[in-house]
Write a protein that holds these residues in place. Structure first.
Motif, PDB file in Angstrom:
ATOM      1  N   LYS A  42     -11.010  40.042  37.471  1.00 43.23           N
ATOM      2  CA  LYS A  42     -10.295  39.281  38.499  1.00 43.23           C
ATOM      3  C   LYS A  42      -9.791  40.252  39.566  1.00 43.23           C
ATOM      4  O   LYS A  42      -8.595  40.494  39.718  1.00 43.23           O
ATOM      5  CB  LYS A  42      -9.144  38.509  37.868  1.00 43.23           C
ATOM      6  CG  LYS A  42      -9.611  37.512  36.820  1.00 43.23           C
ATOM      7  CD  LYS A  42      -8.464  36.822  36.140  1.00 43.23           C
ATOM      8  CE  LYS A  42      -8.967  35.864  35.071  1.00 43.23           C
ATOM      9  NZ  LYS A  42      -7.862  35.193  34.388  1.00 43.23           N
ATOM     10  N   THR A  43     -10.740  40.783  40.324  1.00 40.99           N
ATOM     11  CA  THR A  43     -10.438  41.830  41.298  1.00 40.99           C
ATOM     12  C   THR A  43      -9.487  41.355  42.385  1.00 40.99           C
ATOM     13  O   THR A  43      -8.628  42.119  42.834  1.00 40.99           O
ATOM     14  CB  THR A  43     -11.745  42.369  41.917  1.00 40.99           C
ATOM     15  OG1 THR A  43     -12.672  42.648  40.870  1.00 40.99           O
ATOM     16  CG2 THR A  43     -11.506  43.635  42.702  1.00 40.99           C
ATOM     17  N   ASP A  44      -9.610  40.116  42.806  1.00 39.59           N
ATOM     18  CA  ASP A  44      -8.706  39.599  43.843  1.00 39.59           C
ATOM     19  C   ASP A  44      -7.255  39.587  43.355  1.00 39.59           C
ATOM     20  O   ASP A  44      -6.345  39.952  44.097  1.00 39.59           O
ATOM     21  CB  ASP A  44      -9.130  38.194  44.291  1.00 39.59           C
ATOM     22  CG  ASP A  44     -10.454  38.198  45.045  1.00 39.59           C
ATOM     23  OD1 ASP A  44     -10.799  39.243  45.630  1.00 39.59           O
ATOM     24  OD2 ASP A  44     -11.136  37.159  45.044  1.00 39.59           O
ATOM     25  N   GLN A  45      -7.050  39.177  42.107  1.00 39.24           N
ATOM     26  CA  GLN A  45      -5.705  39.197  41.531  1.00 39.24           C
ATOM     27  C   GLN A  45      -5.211  40.632  41.383  1.00 39.24           C
ATOM     28  O   GLN A  45      -4.045  40.925  41.609  1.00 39.24           O
ATOM     29  CB  GLN A  45      -5.698  38.499  40.167  1.00 39.24           C
ATOM     30  CG  GLN A  45      -5.748  37.003  40.235  1.00 39.24           C
ATOM     31  CD  GLN A  45      -4.470  36.418  40.820  1.00 39.24           C
ATOM     32  OE1 GLN A  45      -3.394  36.988  40.709  1.00 39.24           O
ATOM     33  NE2 GLN A  45      -4.597  35.286  41.454  1.00 39.24           N
ATOM     34  N   ALA A  46      -6.109  41.527  40.995  1.00 38.75           N
ATOM     35  CA  ALA A  46      -5.751  42.942  40.854  1.00 38.75           C
ATOM     36  C   ALA A  46      -5.250  43.490  42.177  1.00 38.75           C
ATOM     37  O   ALA A  46      -4.248  44.217  42.228  1.00 38.75           O
ATOM     38  CB  ALA A  46      -6.947  43.742  40.357  1.00 38.75           C
ATOM     39  N   LEU A  47      -5.916  43.140  43.257  1.00 41.40           N
ATOM     40  CA  LEU A  47      -5.514  43.612  44.584  1.00 41.40           C
ATOM     41  C   LEU A  47      -4.131  43.092  44.954  1.00 41.40           C
ATOM     42  O   LEU A  47      -3.302  43.844  45.481  1.00 41.40           O
ATOM     43  CB  LEU A  47      -6.550  43.188  45.626  1.00 41.40           C
ATOM     44  CG  LEU A  47      -6.291  43.647  47.052  1.00 41.40           C
ATOM     45  CD1 LEU A  47      -6.236  45.170  47.139  1.00 41.40           C
ATOM     46  CD2 LEU A  47      -7.362  43.096  47.978  1.00 41.40           C
ATOM     47  N   ILE A  73     -14.160  45.498  46.754  1.00 43.22           N
ATOM     48  CA  ILE A  73     -14.316  44.094  47.142  1.00 43.22           C
ATOM     49  C   ILE A  73     -15.252  43.994  48.350  1.00 43.22           C
ATOM     50  O   ILE A  73     -16.131  43.134  48.400  1.00 43.22           O
ATOM     51  CB  ILE A  73     -12.951  43.445  47.419  1.00 43.22           C
ATOM     52  CG1 ILE A  73     -12.197  43.263  46.106  1.00 43.22           C
ATOM     53  CG2 ILE A  73     -13.119  42.108  48.141  1.00 43.22           C
ATOM     54  CD1 ILE A  73     -10.746  42.857  46.266  1.00 43.22           C
ATOM     55  N   ARG A  74     -15.063  44.880  49.321  1.00 43.73           N
ATOM     56  CA  ARG A  74     -15.934  44.863  50.516  1.00 43.73           C
ATOM     57  C   ARG A  74     -17.392  45.148  50.149  1.00 43.73           C
ATOM     58  O   ARG A  74     -18.307  44.535  50.684  1.00 43.73           O
ATOM     59  CB  ARG A  74     -15.449  45.881  51.544  1.00 43.73           C
ATOM     60  CG  ARG A  74     -14.271  45.436  52.350  1.00 43.73           C
ATOM     61  CD  ARG A  74     -14.037  46.326  53.564  1.00 43.73           C
ATOM     62  NE  ARG A  74     -13.981  47.749  53.259  1.00 43.73           N
ATOM     63  CZ  ARG A  74     -12.893  48.422  52.920  1.00 43.73           C
ATOM     64  NH1 ARG A  74     -11.745  47.780  52.817  1.00 43.73           N
ATOM     65  NH2 ARG A  74     -12.939  49.713  52.687  1.00 43.73           N
ATOM     66  N   VAL A  75     -17.613  46.076  49.247  1.00 44.66           N
ATOM     67  CA  VAL A  75     -18.961  46.461  48.843  1.00 44.66           C
ATOM     68  C   VAL A  75     -19.640  45.340  48.046  1.00 44.66           C
ATOM     69  O   VAL A  75     -20.834  45.085  48.217  1.00 44.66           O
ATOM     70  CB  VAL A  75     -18.943  47.780  48.033  1.00 44.66           C
ATOM     71  CG1 VAL A  75     -20.290  48.073  47.401  1.00 44.66           C
ATOM     72  CG2 VAL A  75     -18.514  48.927  48.922  1.00 44.66           C
ATOM     73  N   GLU A  76     -18.862  44.676  47.195  1.00 47.74           N
ATOM     74  CA  GLU A  76     -19.424  43.629  46.343  1.00 47.74           C
ATOM     75  C   GLU A  76     -19.823  42.381  47.135  1.00 47.74           C
ATOM     76  O   GLU A  76     -20.749  41.694  46.763  1.00 47.74           O
ATOM     77  CB  GLU A  76     -18.431  43.241  45.256  1.00 47.74           C
ATOM     78  CG  GLU A  76     -18.265  44.304  44.195  1.00 47.74           C
ATOM     79  CD  GLU A  76     -17.174  43.945  43.186  1.00 47.74           C
ATOM     80  OE1 GLU A  76     -16.642  42.817  43.240  1.00 47.74           O
ATOM     81  OE2 GLU A  76     -16.855  44.800  42.359  1.00 47.74           O
ATOM     82  N   TYR A  77     -19.094  42.081  48.198  1.00 41.96           N
ATOM     83  CA  TYR A  77     -19.348  40.819  48.923  1.00 41.96           C
ATOM     84  C   TYR A  77     -20.082  41.040  50.186  1.00 41.96           C
ATOM     85  O   TYR A  77     -20.392  41.643  50.883  1.00 41.96           O
ATOM     86  CB  TYR A  77     -18.042  40.086  49.190  1.00 41.96           C
ATOM     87  CG  TYR A  77     -17.330  39.703  47.924  1.00 41.96           C
ATOM     88  CD1 TYR A  77     -17.839  38.716  47.096  1.00 41.96           C
ATOM     89  CD2 TYR A  77     -16.164  40.341  47.523  1.00 41.96           C
ATOM     90  CE1 TYR A  77     -17.193  38.368  45.925  1.00 41.96           C
ATOM     91  CE2 TYR A  77     -15.506  39.990  46.362  1.00 41.96           C
ATOM     92  CZ  TYR A  77     -16.029  39.000  45.572  1.00 41.96           C
ATOM     93  OH  TYR A  77     -15.384  38.651  44.417  1.00 41.96           O
TER      94      TYR A  77
END
Length: 77
Positions: A42-47, A73-77
């Motif tokens: 849950k990378t968004d929550q981590a941020l 996040i930028r690299v993944e999306y």
């Protein structure tokens, strides 16, 4: 709980500590929550939690971690 990879169970006490009146402990707890969320995918929550650790409590390690998460996040999306 984190030592045995039970990240969901580790989140609850860290989230309680994140509201501690001791700013240093609260900042560390927020950073721990961020790491747990990243491990759980849950990378968004981590941020969100990494930002809270730095912006609300001045945890300098969280600033670096926040930048790393933002990059991922930028690299993944």
């Amino acid at each position: 709980k984190s030592e045995v990879a039970d990240w969901d169970a580790a989140l609850a006490p860290w989230q309680v500590l994140a509201n501690s009146s001791n700013r240093k402990n609260a900042g560390r707890a927020c950073l721990d929550v961020a790491v747990a969320y990243e491990v759980l995918g849950k990378t968004d929550q981590a941020l969100i939690w990494a930002k809270k650790a730095y912006e609300d409590y001045g945890n300098k390690m969280a600033r670096t971690y926040e930048n790393e998460l933002s990059y991922r996040i930028r690299v993944e999306y």
